[in-house]
Design a protein around this motif. Structure first.
Motif, PDB file in Angstrom:
ATOM      1  N   THR A 189     -78.487  33.279  41.228  1.00  0.00           N
ATOM      2  CA  THR A 189     -79.015  31.927  41.034  1.00  0.00           C
ATOM      3  C   THR A 189     -79.305  31.246  42.371  1.00  0.00           C
ATOM      4  OG1 THR A 189     -76.720  31.149  40.875  1.00  0.00           O
ATOM      5  CG2 THR A 189     -77.865  31.646  38.819  1.00  0.00           C
ATOM      6  N   VAL A 190     -78.462  31.489  43.369  1.00  0.00           N
ATOM      7  CA  VAL A 190     -78.677  30.895  44.693  1.00  0.00           C
ATOM      8  C   VAL A 190     -79.912  31.508  45.347  1.00  0.00           C
ATOM      9  CG1 VAL A 190     -77.642  30.471  46.949  1.00  0.00           C
ATOM     10  CG2 VAL A 190     -76.210  30.436  44.909  1.00  0.00           C
ATOM     11  N   ARG A 191     -80.067  32.823  45.212  1.00  0.00           N
ATOM     12  CA  ARG A 191     -81.255  33.484  45.768  1.00  0.00           C
ATOM     13  C   ARG A 191     -82.527  32.993  45.082  1.00  0.00           C
ATOM     14  NH1 ARG A 191     -78.050  38.191  45.145  1.00  0.00           N
ATOM     15  NH2 ARG A 191     -79.467  38.875  43.476  1.00  0.00           N
ATOM     16  N   TYR A 192     -82.441  32.764  43.779  1.00  0.00           N
ATOM     17  CA  TYR A 192     -83.607  32.258  43.051  1.00  0.00           C
ATOM     18  C   TYR A 192     -83.985  30.861  43.537  1.00  0.00           C
ATOM     19  CZ  TYR A 192     -86.392  30.331  39.243  1.00  0.00           C
ATOM     20  OH  TYR A 192     -87.380  29.730  38.513  1.00  0.00           O
ATOM     21  N   GLU A 193     -82.997  29.998  43.739  1.00  0.00           N
ATOM     22  CA  GLU A 193     -83.270  28.655  44.248  1.00  0.00           C
ATOM     23  C   GLU A 193     -83.856  28.706  45.657  1.00  0.00           C
ATOM     24  OE1 GLU A 193     -83.417  24.503  44.037  1.00  0.00           O
ATOM     25  OE2 GLU A 193     -82.981  25.989  42.480  1.00  0.00           O
ATOM     26  N   PHE A 194     -83.355  29.631  46.466  1.00  0.00           N
ATOM     27  CA  PHE A 194     -83.875  29.796  47.827  1.00  0.00           C
ATOM     28  C   PHE A 194     -85.336  30.241  47.808  1.00  0.00           C
ATOM     29  CE2 PHE A 194     -84.725  32.805  51.290  1.00  0.00           C
ATOM     30  CZ  PHE A 194     -84.588  31.962  52.387  1.00  0.00           C
ATOM     31  N   ALA A 235     -69.825  20.758  38.285  1.00  0.00           N
ATOM     32  CA  ALA A 235     -68.482  20.992  38.820  1.00  0.00           C
ATOM     33  C   ALA A 235     -67.488  21.286  37.718  1.00  0.00           C
ATOM     34  CB  ALA A 235     -68.031  19.784  39.636  1.00  0.00           C
ATOM     35  N   SER A 236     -67.605  20.598  36.563  1.00  0.00           N
ATOM     36  CA  SER A 236     -66.692  20.859  35.450  1.00  0.00           C
ATOM     37  C   SER A 236     -66.920  22.231  34.829  1.00  0.00           C
ATOM     38  CB  SER A 236     -66.862  19.774  34.374  1.00  0.00           C
ATOM     39  OG  SER A 236     -68.171  19.812  33.830  1.00  0.00           O
ATOM     40  N   MET A 237     -68.139  22.763  34.979  1.00  0.00           N
ATOM     41  CA  MET A 237     -68.458  24.104  34.476  1.00  0.00           C
ATOM     42  C   MET A 237     -68.122  25.205  35.473  1.00  0.00           C
ATOM     43  SD  MET A 237     -72.159  23.178  32.758  1.00  0.00           S
ATOM     44  CE  MET A 237     -72.528  24.884  32.420  1.00  0.00           C
ATOM     45  N   GLY A 238     -67.591  24.844  36.632  1.00  0.00           N
ATOM     46  CA  GLY A 238     -67.244  25.837  37.646  1.00  0.00           C
ATOM     47  C   GLY A 238     -68.377  26.194  38.570  1.00  0.00           C
ATOM     48  N   ILE A 239     -69.468  25.412  38.550  1.00  0.00           N
ATOM     49  CA  ILE A 239     -70.624  25.650  39.418  1.00  0.00           C
ATOM     50  C   ILE A 239     -70.562  24.671  40.575  1.00  0.00           C
ATOM     51  CG2 ILE A 239     -73.145  25.714  39.558  1.00  0.00           C
ATOM     52  CD1 ILE A 239     -73.188  26.268  36.563  1.00  0.00           C
ATOM     53  N   ASP A 240     -70.509  25.185  41.779  1.00  0.00           N
ATOM     54  CA  ASP A 240     -70.430  24.333  42.955  1.00  0.00           C
ATOM     55  C   ASP A 240     -71.831  23.837  43.314  1.00  0.00           C
ATOM     56  OD1 ASP A 240     -69.786  22.996  45.231  1.00  0.00           O
ATOM     57  OD2 ASP A 240     -68.927  24.700  46.299  1.00  0.00           O
ATOM     58  N   PRO A 241     -72.108  22.522  43.224  1.00  0.00           N
ATOM     59  CA  PRO A 241     -73.452  22.026  43.581  1.00  0.00           C
ATOM     60  C   PRO A 241     -73.790  22.247  45.047  1.00  0.00           C
ATOM     61  CG  PRO A 241     -72.225  20.391  42.297  1.00  0.00           C
ATOM     62  CD  PRO A 241     -71.245  21.455  42.692  1.00  0.00           C
TER      63      PRO A 241
END
Length: 334
Positions: free
Chosen positions: A116-121, A210-216
């Protein structure tokens, strides 16, 4: 249900609401009394601590020590206000430093670069380069016509053709290109990042992540910052090549330049020192990095009473300020 039963029921509901209202007023009254009692106990405790400190002072210059303790206790609320307003003015700068350190620290770990981070990048980098490509071409063409061609023409007329390379390096690649490319990137992508991050923060999606465990921070700030960094570098290289090429074509058409395009580029490259090969790309990278960090920080620190227009204008102003500060710092250092 007859009329008497209906009236009795209405009367019972009215009495029940009156009882609930009186109980709520009593609870509020109790809460208010408890709050004032807490404030009084806290003030008494602070005064007793100050009195104890003053009574324990003895020896030489005890009078000055007691006066200092009492004065500090009296001025403490004023110092708190001064510190609060001072921190509010430097809060953005402190946030920039902390977020920059966090981005550099998190980027070295391979765990950070999930799919997901690579996709956003990739998405942000594609938007930065493809979205600002034609704007960069147009701005570089105007710069080549207005600056490069005029510089070559007048230097040739003055008999200073050997100074063409150093002057173009200083004016175009060192000073004009980073500022113009930074403004293009800020207008095309930085403001979009401010608006999107501000919408996520205002709508509560960041807390949901953040509540779902995803660090913004890892999912949004890290990939967008590095994407804008590489995007600024790519657009900067395109700007330099196109502006010099358009300037050469204009001077060749006017008859001022008789050398080939490769000879012209060779003169430019020979005029560059080792510091120029390091300074120019590094300036583009730092400006792109600053725009990414500043846009994310401005958008994510939006408050509940902030309007979208104020947040966007604040992001644009801060971005221009960051571009100018980075450019001036590099100019002063090198």
């Amino acid at each position: 249900m007859n009329r008497e039963e209906w009236q009795n029921k209405v009367h019972q509901n009215h009495q029940r609401s009156e009882v609930q209202r009186s109980e709520g007023e009593e609870e509020n009254h109790v809460d208010t009394d408890a709050y004032f009692a807490f404030i009084k106990r806290r003030d008494d405790k602070i005064f007793n601590n100050v009195s104890e400190q003053i009574s324990n002072v003895s020896g030489r210059f005890s009078l000055f020590k007691k006066a200092f303790i009492f004065t500090f206790w009296f001025l403490q609320p004023i110092l708190y206000k001064i510190g609060y307003f001072t921190r509010s003015y430097f809060r953005f700068f402190l946030n920039m430093l902390s977020v920059s350190f966090g981005v550099c620290l998190k980027s070295v770990s391979w765990v950070t670069w999930r799919r997901t981070v690579r996709y956003e990048f990739k998405k942000t980098l594609s938007q930065a380069v493809s979205g600002g490509f034609f704007s960069t071409l147009f701005t570089a063409s105007l710069t080549g016509l207005a600056v490069v061609s005029q510089a070559v023409y007048w230097l040739g007329a003055a008999g200073l053709s050997k100074m063409t390379g150093p002057i173009l390096i200083t004016v175009i690649l060192r000073e004009a290109a980073p500022i113009l490319v930074g403004m293009i990137l800020l207008g095309r992508n930085g403001i979009v990042t401010v608006a999107e991050c501000g919408q996520l923060a205002f709508g509560g999606q960041l807390k949901t992540f953040a509540s779902m465990g995803i660090d913004p921070f890892i999912s949004i700030v890290v990939p967008r910052t590095w994407a804008l960094t590489l995007g600024c570098f790519s657009l900067g290289m395109i700007f330099g090549m196109v502006s010099l090429f358009i300037g050469y074509v204009a001077t060749y058409v006017m008859g001022t330049m008789q050398d080939s395009i490769w000879t012209f580029y060779g003169q430019i490259l020979l005029s560059m020192s080792l510091w120029d090969y390091i300074l120019v790309p590094l300036k583009f990278l730092v400006i792109g990095f600053s725009i990414g960090i500043g846009s994310c920080v401005t958008g994510m620190n939006v408050r509940a009473n902030d309007e979208a227009s104020i947040t966007i204008s604040k992001g644009f102003t801060r971005g221009i300020l960051l571009i100018m500060v980075v450019n001036i710092l590099f100019t002063m250092e090198f």
